[in-house]
Enzyme design. Structure first.
Site: not given
Ligand SMILES: NC(=O)c1ccc[n+]([C@@H]2O[C@H](COP(=O)([O-])OP(=O)(O)OC[C@H]3O[C@@H](n4cnc5c(N)ncnc54)[C@H](O)[C@@H]3O)[C@@H](O)[C@H]2O)c1
Length: 250
Positions: A157
């Site tokens: 990651y």
């Molecule tokens: N939530 C956190 O703590 C956090 C912190 C830092 C960064 N992020 C980043 O924020 C972004 C969103 O995260 P989130 O927390 O909303 O996650 P989440 O898991 O709630 O949502 C992610 C979405 O991406 C979709 N997805 C996964 N693989 C995919 C693919 N190959 N093609 C298209 N869609 C795909 C999933 O189906 C899901 O709907 C991510 O990039 C994550 O790494 C999240």
């Protein structure tokens, strides 16, 4: 708290991973601000639920795996037959399991790096030519503090998000002589479904590093995304915007 209104009328936005979590909140705010929004996500159940719940004629949802360039290209062509793509939010991402590098499954490691880097690359590669033609574009790549600081037991990651940051800095410079901004954001932990992929201990360790002492709220995240995606952002590009509650100080 009353939210600042952004004007996204006559703008079309693609939000990857928009069926839930951060992406869904961005979709809601874009729709409220007048944009046409296209969700690209791989989760059919969440896509169906979100589309039904939002019930908005300005929303289109497609099942698209952003790690597959051919799929991304096909869907980009479909959209750009009738409209420009003004805004791209590369938000789809996965963390993968919590494991030391030497215990990490090789295929899983490749998948996590691939989605976080190649997903961002694929969408930019397919959509940027349309933005160049239109001389307008706002791209925001959702990275993470893990990409700046490196999280233990999350090497894939951390590498994937560091890659997304490098891509942003490079592409932003390539497009800097046009009205196209490319920026990355680096959130700390927020309470979305993505946390289910990590152990409870790992999540607690992440939280303990945040001086604000709490999770980031999705709406706080969306506020930053909105400004970066708006016409008001006329100068910032190739940059990394921190939203980690004081965890990262650069
Ligand atoms: N939530 C956190 O703590 C956090 C912190 C830092 C960064 N992020 C980043 O924020 C972004 C969103 O995260 P989130 O927390 O909303 O996650 P989440 O898991 O709630 O949502 C992610 C979405 O991406 C979709 N997805 C996964 N693989 C995919 C693919 N190959 N093609 C298209 N869609 C795909 C999933 O189906 C899901 O709907 C991510 O990039 C994550 O790494 C999240």
């Amino acid at each position: 708290m009353e939210k600042i209104a952004f004007d996204f009328k006559n703008r079309t936005a693609v939000v990857t991973g928009g069926a839930q979590g951060f992406g869904l909140d961005i979709v809601k705010r874009f729709l409220k601000s007048g944009a046409k929004v296209i969700i690209w996500d791989i989760d059919p159940e969440m896509i169906e639920k979100t589309t039904k719940d939002l019930n908005n004629s300005n929303l289109i949802s497609n099942i698209v795996d952003v790690s597959d360039y051919k799929e991304v290209e096909k869907h980009t062509k479909n959209i750009t037959k009738n409209s420009n793509i003004d805004i791209l939010i590369n938000n789809a991402g996965i963390t993968g399991p919590t494991a030391t590098l030497w215990e990490y499954d090789i295929n899983m490691w490749k998948n996590v790096v691939d989605l976080n880097i190649m997903g961002t690359f694929n969408c930019c590669k397919a959509i940027v030519p349309n933005m160049i033609k239109n001389n307008y574009g706002r791209i925001v790549n959702v990275a993470s503090v893990a990409g700046k600081d490196g999280n233990a037991n999350a090497s894939a990651y951390s590498v994937g998000k560091a890659g997304a940051i490098g891509l942003t800095k490079s592409l932003g410079k390539e497009l800097a002589n046009k009205n196209i901004a490319v920026n990355a954001v680096t959130p700390a932990g927020a309470n979305t479904r993505i946390l289910d992929q990590m152990t409870k201990e790992h999540v607690e360790r992440m939280l303990s590093k945040v001086p604000r002492g709490r999770f980031l709220e999705v709406q706080e995240f969306t506020s930053l995304i909105c400004w970066l995606s708006s016409e008001e952002n006329t100068f910032s590009t190739a940059a990394v915007f921190d939203i980690s509650g004081g965890r990262s100080t650069y």
